[in-house]
Structure formats: structure tokens, C-alpha cells
Design an enzyme around this catalytic site. Structure first.
Site, mmCIF file in Angstrom:
data_model
loop_
_atom_site.group_PDB
_atom_site.id
_atom_site.type_symbol
_atom_site.label_atom_id
_atom_site.label_comp_id
_atom_site.label_asym_id
_atom_site.label_seq_id
_atom_site.Cartn_x
_atom_site.Cartn_y
_atom_site.Cartn_z
ATOM 1 N N HIS A 146 -11.323 20.497 4.881
ATOM 2 C CA HIS A 146 -11.223 19.189 5.546
ATOM 3 C C HIS A 146 -10.960 18.055 4.552
ATOM 4 O O HIS A 146 -10.530 16.975 4.949
ATOM 5 C CB HIS A 146 -12.476 18.907 6.392
ATOM 6 C CG HIS A 146 -13.686 18.516 5.610
ATOM 7 N ND1 HIS A 146 -14.710 19.393 5.317
ATOM 8 C CD2 HIS A 146 -14.060 17.335 5.056
ATOM 9 C CE1 HIS A 146 -15.647 18.765 4.636
ATOM 10 N NE2 HIS A 146 -15.278 17.512 4.464
ATOM 11 N N ASP B 40 -13.767 26.516 6.180
ATOM 12 C CA ASP B 40 -13.605 25.156 5.649
ATOM 13 C C ASP B 40 -13.469 25.175 4.127
ATOM 14 O O ASP B 40 -14.063 24.359 3.423
ATOM 15 C CB ASP B 40 -14.780 24.263 6.065
ATOM 16 C CG ASP B 40 -14.479 22.783 5.825
ATOM 17 O OD1 ASP B 40 -13.285 22.433 5.762
ATOM 18 O OD2 ASP B 40 -15.418 21.990 5.665
ATOM 19 N N SER C 287 -18.232 16.216 -0.300
ATOM 20 C CA SER C 287 -17.587 17.397 0.277
ATOM 21 C C SER C 287 -16.666 18.068 -0.728
ATOM 22 O O SER C 287 -15.825 17.418 -1.350
ATOM 23 C CB SER C 287 -16.779 17.002 1.515
ATOM 24 O OG SER C 287 -17.617 16.621 2.562
#
Length: 504
Positions: free
Chosen positions: A137, A167, A243
């Protein structure tokens, strides 16, 4: 005999000196007590100092392997055309004179505004050749990727592999010098209560280190329609920008990739999640060599079998998983699996839970023929199934069909189209009698994105072959050759144009 004035003077000085001495004594005692009370000079146990040193060593060892990732994406937005072509004085004259003036039909055109969106995340160097592991992402739909190393050097990055299911993604740079590579640990050996150290760029604050513990493991978390299974939960502070960065143990080994947080405010509340590094290690090679992870896909919806379901189906024990829906046209449907079947075995393995079946199917290679044992009509049946391939688009299609929102579409090189109908005419600013297929989406970075076409274009023909229906579109595109050139006949907001493309 001394003068009385002199005597009084000496007595006053003696009292003054005595007072100063007593005051100094009191202040000294008070200062000493204050030092003791407030720990200005406190002894620290060696164990605490050793722990502090361990954190410092981990930070110094791992930070050089952590990178900041900056992305740019251009979004194309439709600008309302009525604003440009409506006459602002018509309503004024209508109200003033009490009569309606004839409305003029201005040609309606569609205008687009291109808006640049920037994003930020983190990553970790896993190979001296410039391979960087991050979240999918973080780099999804990015048109430009900049990777900034710990030494402030910046490089252009390219996504060479991505996997929406986990992911995870791999970005490649071409470094001019030697890279410091992270040590990948064993996420299966972590324990709840172990130290956990998160490193990344929260809110763009590069090389930030936060410390916590492993709060839980084997947690299932749902986000953006995807279920992430067996993730690591930690209370080490994770925020936007973390992230893709590493979650590290006290030995400086990567045990997870920080992925998401649970928060109602958008900031860290001590509930963060990381993808186990062992899951990443299992798919790194196909991501680097094939750009994707090939997984099997069955095309069914399933749920666990409870006591009532087992009894009413004639089973003596509660086992297997029940098929609640079969997606038309996919592998299970083609093989003859039906709604209400109970899957007992898959490829020779006994099925005790929905999670186990999902894992077995995902681990199987697409196009592989597998025997499935089902319970139907009070007896076992063996059905041979040829698995399809799991893709993000395939799953989205299944979810649309399950929700009753299915709509037949076609696709080609990243372009998604659907049949033009009369009720689309006003929205697309074309005449109701137009014929063709409508582009509903063009994937960023795909080959179709190079054609100069846009969502909302009506494709009337390709290489002078009509594309009035989806079947004609699919037939024409199968025969089309990019090296020989493609000629598109397009209706764009009521304007007929030709677009050409040739691969050089």
C-alpha cells in the site's frame, strides 16, 4: 575599661557572624537532603544500564538498513462542465421580468484536472543489489518513487514485485555504493512479552525508533476488504509513515514489517500490526523474479460446519467446511462443486477449518488439477478441480458478484471496459445511439496507460474492427499486435477522435 559603644558593636558582630554560620549550615543540610530526595546523583543498576545499551546497539545496527520512501501519484478528476457553460444572467432575467427566457443548449464538454498526490512510508534493505522490502500500500499506483537511505542519499525506485494479499512489495534501486543489509530473523520464534523495536519515518520524521513489546501473535485483522492473518500485534508506537519499516527484536533481527494500526483518532494508541517476516521470506524469490506470487483460486465462499449443519447433512461428526456460494464460471463451478456441499478433503489433506482450506488452496499452483472430497446427499463424492489463479481483480469480481453488484466487463493490458448503454449517454456526453464499449478504468503503470486513452472514452472500433459488444472487443484485442500498431476510434465527450499506439 572599654567604651560601652565599642562593646555593643562587638556583641552585634558576634551575633551576626553566628547567624550567618547557622544559616549556611541549614542551607547545606537542606541541599544535601534535596539531592537525596530528587535523585540528582542516583545510582542505576547494571541491569538497567545493560538494557539501555542493548537498545542503543540495536538502533545503531539497524537504522542504516532502514529507508524512507516517497511516492508521487497523479489523479485525474472530472471538473463539472456546467460551471463553464451556464449563463449566470438567465435566472436573473427570469425573476426580474417574470417570464422564462429561451434556454440555450451549450455544447457540454468534460474537463479533467490532474492533481498530484504525495505519499510517504518506510522500507528495509534486504539485499546488497538494491532490493528493498516495504508494504504494497506504500507504493500502490505510484508513478514516481524516491528512496532515501540513512546516509541521505536518494535514488529512483521501481516496483519489481507486489502482492496485495500480504500487503508486501519489493522496490529496486541502483545504488552507487555498498548497502548495509538487514538481518532477517525468525518470526515463528517470537513470544508474547518479547521486546519489539519499530524503526521508520512516522509523519516524515526519518529514522525514528520506538520501543514496546509483542502484545499478541496470530491475530487476524481486516483492512480495506482484505483479511491479514497471523499478524504480529505490538504496542511499540507506529504511525503514518512507519508502514513498510521493520519491527525488530532485541538482537537486531527483523521479525516483521510494520503495516497498520488500530486507531479511532488516526494516531498511535498502542495497537499496531506487522506482517511476520517469515511470510515475507516465503515470497521474496517469486516477487523478485516473477513480480508476483502465484496462488491457486477455487471460487467459493465457505463457512465452518457446526453441530446442526453436520447433523442435518447426515455427517456423524462435525468436520469439513460448508460451501455457501459458488461463483459462476470459476474453477469450482466448472468442476461441479455445488452450494451446500461440505468439503472434507482437498488434495489428500483433511479439512478442519476454513482457514486451512484457504491456506492449502493459496499454496497450490494455478492450473493444477486437484481431487476434492465432498459430502453430498449423505455420501462422499470425489471431484477433480483445475484451480484458477488468485488476483486482486479476481477477488474484487467475486465480491461484486456476492454482493449482487456484478456487471460484465472486459479487460486488456490493464484497461477495463463495459458495454455502452443508452442510460450512460448523458453522463458521458455522447448521443444515446452511440455504439461501443466504455473504458471504466485504466490501471496506473499498465501498458494501457500508455495509449493516451481515459476512463469515460467510448471505444467504437480498434484497427477498424467494430467493438460494439464486449465479445467483439475481446475478439479484436486478441488479434491486436502492439508492434504492428493499434488504431483506436474513440468518442470522447461527444468529440470523435483517433488515437494511435505502436510499441518501439
Amino acid at each position: 575599661m572599654e567604651n560601652p559603644n565599642s562593646l555593643r558593636k562587638n556583641l552585634l558582630l558576634a551575633v551576626l557572624f553566628s547567624g550567618l554560620f547557622i544559616l549556611a549550615f541549614i542551607i547545606g543540610k537542606s541541599q544535601k537532603k534535596s539531592n537525596q530526595d530528587y535523585g540528582v546523583k542516583t545510582s542505576v543498576s547494571q541491569e538497567v544500564l545493560n538494557l539501555q545499551e542493548a537498545f542503543v546497539n540495536v538502533a545503531e545496527e539497524v537504522k542504516p538498513t532502514v529507508v524512507s520512501i516517497y511516492t508521487e501519484q497523479v489523479l485525474k478528476e472530472v471538473v463539472p462542465f456546467n460551471f463553464f457553460f451556464a449563463d449566470p444572467f438567465e435566472d436573473f432575467f427570469d425573476d426580474f421580468f417574470g417570464q422564462s427566457t429561451p434556454r440555450r443548449n451549450f455544447p457540454q464538454k468534460r474537463y479533467y484536472n490532474r492533481r498530484r498526490v504525495e505519499g510517504a512510508g518506510s522500507g528495509v534493505v534486504i539485499d546488497r543489489d538494491g532490493y528493498i522490502l516495504t508494504n504494497y500500500h506504500v507504493v500502490r499506483d505510484a508513478e514516481r518513487i524516491t528512496v532515501k537511505l540513512a546516509n541521505d542519499r536518494e535514488y529512483s525506485g521501481k516496483v519489481i514485485g507486489k502482492d496485495a494479499k500480504t500487503d508486501l512489495a519489493v522496490v529496486k534501486i541502483k545504488p552507487s555504493g555498498k548497502l548495509v543489509v538487514a538481518k532477517l530473523g525468525d518470526s515463528d520464534s517470537i513470544r508474547v512479552g518479547d521486546w519489539a523495536i519499530a524503526i521508520g519515518s512516522p509523519f516524515g520524521l526519518e529514522q525514528t525508533v520506538t520501543v514496546g513489546i509483542i502484545s499478541a501473535k496470530r491475530q487476524n485483522v481486516e483492512a480495506e476488504g482484505n483479511v491479514y492473518r497471523d499478524v504480529i500485534q505490538t504496542d511499540a508506537s507506529i504511525n503514518r509513515g512507519n508502514s513498510g519499516g521493520p519491527l525488530v527484536n532485541i538482537h537486531g533481527e527483523i521479525i516483521g514489517i510494520n503495516t497498520m494500526i488500530y486507531s479511532q483518532s488516526g494516531g498511535s494508541v498502542g495497537v499496531g500490526f506487522a506482517i511476520p517476516i517469515n511470510r515475507a521470506k516465503a515470497i521474496l524469490e517469486p516477487l523478485k523474479t516473477k513480480g508476483k506470487v502465484e496462488r491457486g483460486f477455487l471460487g467459493v465462499k465457505i463457512e465452518k460446519v457446526d453441530d446442526v449443519f453436520a447433523k442435518q447433512s447426515g455427517l456423524k461428526e462435525k468436520t469439513g467446511v460448508a460451501v455457501t456460494d459458488v461463483v459462476s464460471g470459476l474453477s469450482a463451478d466448472k468442476a461441479g462443486i455445488k452450494r451446500g456441499d461440505i468439503i472434507l478433503e482437498f488434495g489428500g489433506q483433511k479439512i478442519e477449518s476454513a482457514e486451512k482450506l484457504q491456506d492449502i488452496v493459496a499454496d497450490a499452483a494455478p492450473n493444477k488439477k486437484i481431487d476434492v472430497v465432498v459430502w453430498r446427499d449423505n455420501s462422499k463424492k470425489i471431484i477433480s478441480v483445475v484451480l484458477g489463479e488468485w488476483t486482486e481483480e479476481q477477488v474484487a469480481s467475486v465480491e461484486e458478484k456476492a454482493s449482487g453488484k456484478s456487471e460484465k466487463t472486459g479487460s486488456w493490458l490493464g484497461m477495463k471496459v463495459k458495454q455502452f448503454t443508452k442510460d450512460m449517454a448523458e453522463e458521458l456526453n455522447v448521443t444515446p445511439d452511440e455504439q461501443g464499449v466504455v473504458i471504466v478504468d485504466i490501471a496506473s503503470g499498465s501498458k494501457a496507460a500508455e495509449f493516451g486513452l481515459y476512463a469515460g472514452d467510448v471505444l467504437r472500433a480498434i484497427n477498424r474492427k467494430k467493438t460494439t459488444t464486449l465479445a467483439e472487443f475481446e475478439m479484436v484485442t486478441k488479434k491486436a499486435s502492439l508492434t504492428e500498431g493499434i488504431l483506436f476510434d474513440v468518442n470522447r465527450s461527444g468529440t470523435l477522435i483517433y488515437k494511435t499506439y505502436i510499441e518501439k
